[in-house]
Design an enzyme around this catalytic site. Sequence first.
Site, PDB file in Angstrom:
ATOM      1  N   LYS A 164       0.827  -1.210   0.000  1.00 15.08           N
ATOM      2  CA  LYS A 164       0.000   0.000   0.000  1.00 15.08           C
ATOM      3  C   LYS A 164       0.862   1.260   0.000  1.00 15.08           C
ATOM      4  CE  LYS A 164      -2.182  -0.942   3.902  1.00 15.08           C
ATOM      5  NZ  LYS A 164      -1.572  -2.214   4.322  1.00 15.08           N
ATOM      6  N   ARG A 216      -9.431   0.931   9.071  1.00 19.34           N
ATOM      7  CA  ARG A 216      -9.070  -0.442   9.427  1.00 19.34           C
ATOM      8  C   ARG A 216     -10.198  -1.154  10.172  1.00 19.34           C
ATOM      9  NH1 ARG A 216      -3.094   0.422   9.375  1.00 19.34           N
ATOM     10  NH2 ARG A 216      -2.042  -1.578   9.578  1.00 19.34           N
ATOM     11  N   ARG A 233      12.379  -7.457   3.128  1.00 17.17           N
ATOM     12  CA  ARG A 233      12.409  -6.010   3.413  1.00 17.17           C
ATOM     13  C   ARG A 233      13.332  -5.722   4.593  1.00 17.17           C
ATOM     14  NH1 ARG A 233       6.730  -3.058   4.284  1.00 17.17           N
ATOM     15  NH2 ARG A 233       6.962  -3.269   6.515  1.00 17.17           N
ATOM     16  N   ARG A 273      11.459  -1.173  11.660  1.00 17.91           N
ATOM     17  CA  ARG A 273      10.313  -0.909  12.533  1.00 17.91           C
ATOM     18  C   ARG A 273      10.220  -1.955  13.630  1.00 17.91           C
ATOM     19  NH1 ARG A 273       5.173   0.026   8.629  1.00 17.91           N
ATOM     20  NH2 ARG A 273       4.221  -1.097  10.357  1.00 17.91           N
ATOM     21  N   ARG A 285      -0.454  -9.207  13.244  1.00 18.04           N
ATOM     22  CA  ARG A 285      -1.051  -8.112  12.453  1.00 18.04           C
ATOM     23  C   ARG A 285      -1.952  -8.691  11.352  1.00 18.04           C
ATOM     24  NH1 ARG A 285       4.319  -5.313  10.790  1.00 18.04           N
ATOM     25  NH2 ARG A 285       3.068  -3.897   9.532  1.00 18.04           N
TER      26      ARG A 285
HETATM   27  P1  AMP Z   1       0.931   0.404   9.364  1.00 12.86           P
HETATM   28  O1  AMP Z   1       2.128   1.275   9.225  1.00 12.86           O
HETATM   29  O2  AMP Z   1      -0.243   0.874   8.533  1.00 12.86           O
HETATM   30  O3  AMP Z   1       1.228  -1.055   9.128  1.00 12.86           O
HETATM   31  O4  AMP Z   1       0.441   0.530  10.878  1.00 12.86           O
HETATM   32  C1  AMP Z   1       1.262   0.112  11.952  1.00 12.86           C
HETATM   33  C2  AMP Z   1       0.415  -0.093  13.202  1.00 12.86           C
HETATM   34  O5  AMP Z   1      -0.196   1.149  13.588  1.00 12.86           O
HETATM   35  C3  AMP Z   1      -0.756  -1.060  13.059  1.00 12.86           C
HETATM   36  O6  AMP Z   1      -0.357  -2.414  13.223  1.00 12.86           O
HETATM   37  C4  AMP Z   1      -1.686  -0.572  14.173  1.00 12.86           C
HETATM   38  O7  AMP Z   1      -1.224  -0.983  15.444  1.00 12.86           O
HETATM   39  C5  AMP Z   1      -1.511   0.934  14.099  1.00 12.86           C
HETATM   40  N1  AMP Z   1      -2.469   1.550  13.140  1.00 12.86           N
HETATM   41  C6  AMP Z   1      -2.180   2.145  11.951  1.00 12.86           C
HETATM   42  N2  AMP Z   1      -3.282   2.582  11.346  1.00 12.86           N
HETATM   43  C7  AMP Z   1      -4.320   2.249  12.153  1.00 12.86           C
HETATM   44  C8  AMP Z   1      -5.736   2.413  12.070  1.00 12.86           C
HETATM   45  N3  AMP Z   1      -6.312   2.984  10.985  1.00 12.86           N
HETATM   46  N4  AMP Z   1      -6.495   1.939  13.097  1.00 12.86           N
HETATM   47  C9  AMP Z   1      -5.937   1.352  14.179  1.00 12.86           C
HETATM   48  N5  AMP Z   1      -4.606   1.157  14.328  1.00 12.86           N
HETATM   49  C10 AMP Z   1      -3.798   1.599  13.323  1.00 12.86           C
END
Ligand code: AMP
Length: 198
Positions: free
Chosen positions: A13, A88, A127, A139, A150
């Site tokens: 994404k 989400r 990665r 990360r 996740r």
């Molecule tokens: P990402 O970088 O999109 O993979 O997000 C990393 C982490 O941030 C996720 O595993 C969640 O813990 C939190 N997170 C990111 N976006 C959301 C969202 N829209 N709703 C809830 N938690 C989020």
Amino acid sequence: MNIILLGPPGAGKGTQAKKLEDKYGLKQLSTGDMLRAEIAAGTDLGVQAKQIIDRGDLVSDDIIIGMISSRTEQDDCQNGVIFDGFPRTVAQAEALENMLSDKGQRIDAVIELKVDEEALVGRLENRIAEMKAAGQEVRSDDNAETLRHRLATFREQTAPIIPFFADKDMLRTVDGMQAIDAVEAAIDAVIDEAKTAS
Ligand code: AMP
């Protein structure tokens, strides 16, 4: 134009959102990046969010919706936004629809990147290896164990937004296992279709 990029962690994404930013003059909003910025700044929200993120769980809808709501008011979002990692949950999806409709806007396309979950673990390992080789920081939630959690969180809490948007005929699915350029071309085709429809 407002676009949602939907898909499990590691689906690509972020990579595709960056390309769309340049091509269409849209602003990428990644709630994950916004939360990581809060963590880096050491805010109360960041301290709270870090534990949740490191477990691979979701931060509460209220926090996320509040964050997006104030961010989309800013000038750089007025041409339109690519939502990356948001919504989400169905509650977040409903809040986004209401937020945009209050501004006389709407979601123009919801693009699902469909990927093979097992392949994602392999992609993540690549990665991590690449980032380490480049001397970049990895990360704290980028490890095979947290990724599996996740992915389960995605299946349980995020996947229900797929039928939510499909029922409104807003969902378009792209094969995310293709090469990056082929995924990009498929996304372009969806956006062209959405532009023609608007
Ligand atoms: P990402 O970088 O999109 O993979 O997000 C990393 C982490 O941030 C996720 O595993 C969640 O813990 C939190 N997170 C990111 N976006 C959301 C969202 N829209 N709703 C809830 N938690 C989020």
